[in-house]
Design an enzyme around this catalytic site. Structure first.
Site, mmCIF file in Angstrom:
data_model
loop_
_atom_site.group_PDB
_atom_site.id
_atom_site.type_symbol
_atom_site.label_atom_id
_atom_site.label_comp_id
_atom_site.label_asym_id
_atom_site.label_seq_id
_atom_site.Cartn_x
_atom_site.Cartn_y
_atom_site.Cartn_z
ATOM 1 N N HIS A 106 30.248 156.523 24.973
ATOM 2 C CA HIS A 106 30.044 157.239 26.404
ATOM 3 C C HIS A 106 29.754 158.576 26.440
ATOM 4 C CE1 HIS A 106 33.056 154.007 28.007
ATOM 5 N NE2 HIS A 106 32.408 153.415 27.373
ATOM 6 N N ARG B 261 33.196 157.823 31.968
ATOM 7 C CA ARG B 261 34.174 157.615 33.195
ATOM 8 C C ARG B 261 35.451 157.632 32.522
ATOM 9 N NH1 ARG B 261 31.706 151.974 34.041
ATOM 10 N NH2 ARG B 261 31.883 152.424 36.151
ATOM 11 N N GLU C 186 40.851 140.368 26.417
ATOM 12 C CA GLU C 186 41.831 139.314 26.684
ATOM 13 C C GLU C 186 42.155 138.205 25.731
ATOM 14 O OE1 GLU C 186 38.863 140.170 28.139
ATOM 15 O OE2 GLU C 186 39.925 141.506 29.613
ATOM 16 N N ASN D 3 29.035 140.788 25.682
ATOM 17 C CA ASN D 3 29.708 140.015 24.701
ATOM 18 C C ASN D 3 30.235 138.804 25.529
ATOM 19 O OD1 ASN D 3 31.762 142.190 25.287
ATOM 20 N ND2 ASN D 3 32.805 140.301 25.289
HETATM 21 I I1 8IG Z 1 32.050 146.074 26.995
HETATM 22 O O1 8IG Z 1 35.236 140.850 27.006
HETATM 23 C C1 8IG Z 1 33.361 144.827 27.160
HETATM 24 N N1 8IG Z 1 34.302 145.545 28.046
HETATM 25 N N2 8IG Z 1 38.236 143.425 29.638
HETATM 26 N N3 8IG Z 1 36.794 142.006 28.107
HETATM 27 C C2 8IG Z 1 37.246 143.286 28.801
HETATM 28 N N4 8IG Z 1 36.636 144.344 28.692
HETATM 29 C C3 8IG Z 1 35.379 144.379 28.189
HETATM 30 C C4 8IG Z 1 34.865 143.253 27.554
HETATM 31 C C5 8IG Z 1 35.672 141.903 27.417
HETATM 32 N N5 8IG Z 1 33.575 143.506 26.921
#
Ligand code: 8IG
Length: 283
Positions: free
Chosen positions: A81, A103, A204, A246
């Site tokens: 970032h 951010r 998650e 992803n």
């Molecule tokens: I880049 O798979 C990114 N940010 N919560 N889940 C969540 N935030 C993310 C993910 C993800 N990939």
């Protein structure tokens, strides 16, 4: 007018509950005008994971300042970032874009006011349009890492709000249909989805991703919804674009890694940079 509102005198502390956060935003906007020499900005962009280079095609950078020189902003906490604020003269339109290269995330524990301070500052600089970008996980297996997706709506699972007190704001059309149509004009192949914000910083579990899908979600991430709410409250028209970096946990057999996120951003860089620049020129 208070000192904060004119940019003169001491800036009130954003963490002091008796401070009105819009006073700090006005002080920040005054400082941005002073540091960039640009009195008024028209559109603001928040660049999330994978979007760091995407502002380069917008136009000529007029000024770039460290975010830490502006009241209420704190140093970027995440690798990948960028902690700068840039003023860009948009090619062909004469308008000015304010690019927030970093951010503050809710999971940093600095409070919701810090999370949305950039958005409130953008509104105070005169911006009427806000483009929120992020990197996120995708639930649709057809969205390969590096796929941009327009945010059609969101589900805020953070159990908090950037609004304080009895501030009842209508979110029926939070993510502007007009701006999504502009994006579709630029790239007719863009899909739309519902973005679900979790607090993070952990990704998650597969069960949570399954839940996100059952309640109507298509994308999972750790940003954007609180900023979008604050933006609507401040009167901004909002466009949200996610970069699926992803497949969400359990959608693919592979475990998630931050390195994968950064690599997907690099690989998609050219496409999303061109997309962003074309959309912003048409706003
Ligand atoms: I880049 O798979 C990114 N940010 N919560 N889940 C969540 N935030 C993310 C993910 C993800 N990939």
């Amino acid at each position: 007018m208070s000192d904060a509102a004119t940019g003169a005198g001491p800036v009130p502390d954003l963490d002091d509950p008796t401070t009105d956060p819009s006073d700090v935003a006005r002080a920040a906007a005054a400082r941005i005008a002073e540091l960039t020499g640009v009195e008024r900005h028209d559109v603001a962009l928040v660049l999330g994971s994978g979007w760091g280079g995407a502002a380069d095609l917008l136009g000529e950078t007029v000024a770039e300042v460290p975010a830490t020189d502006v009241p209420g902003f704190t140093a970027a906490a995440v690798v990948g970032h960028v902690g700068t604020i840039r003023s860009i003269r948009i090619t062909g339109t004469g308008k000015h874009a304010l690019v927030l290269g970093s951010r503050t995330h809710l999971y940093e524990g600095r409070g919701v006011r810090r999370v949305v301070h950039g958005v409130r500052t953008a509104a105070a600089t005169g911006a009427t349009t806000l483009v929120l970008t992020n990197g996120c996980g995708g639930l649709n297996p057809a969205w390969k890492p590096g796929t941009p997706v327009l945010i059609r709506d969101h589900i805020n699972l953070t159990a908090t709000s950037p609004l304080e007190g009895a501030t009842f704001v209508d979110l029926t059309d939070l993510y502007s249909a007009r701006l999504r149509a502009v994006a579709h004009e630029v790239d007719g192949s863009l899909d739309e989805g519902v973005y679900v914000q979790f607090r993070g910083p952990h990704y998650e579990t597969p069960a949570e991703v399954s839940m996100a899908g059952r309640i109507g979600g298509d994308l999972v991430g750790m940003s954007t919804t609180l900023e979008a709410i604050a933006a609507r409250h401040a009167g901004l028209e909002v466009l949200g674009i996610s970069l699926v970096t992803n497949l969400a946990a359990g959608i693919s057999a592979e475990p998630l890694s931050h390195a994968e996120v950064l690599e997907a951003g690099r690989a998609a860089g050219e496409r999303i940079s061109a997309l962003l620049a074309d959309v912003v020129r048409r706003i």
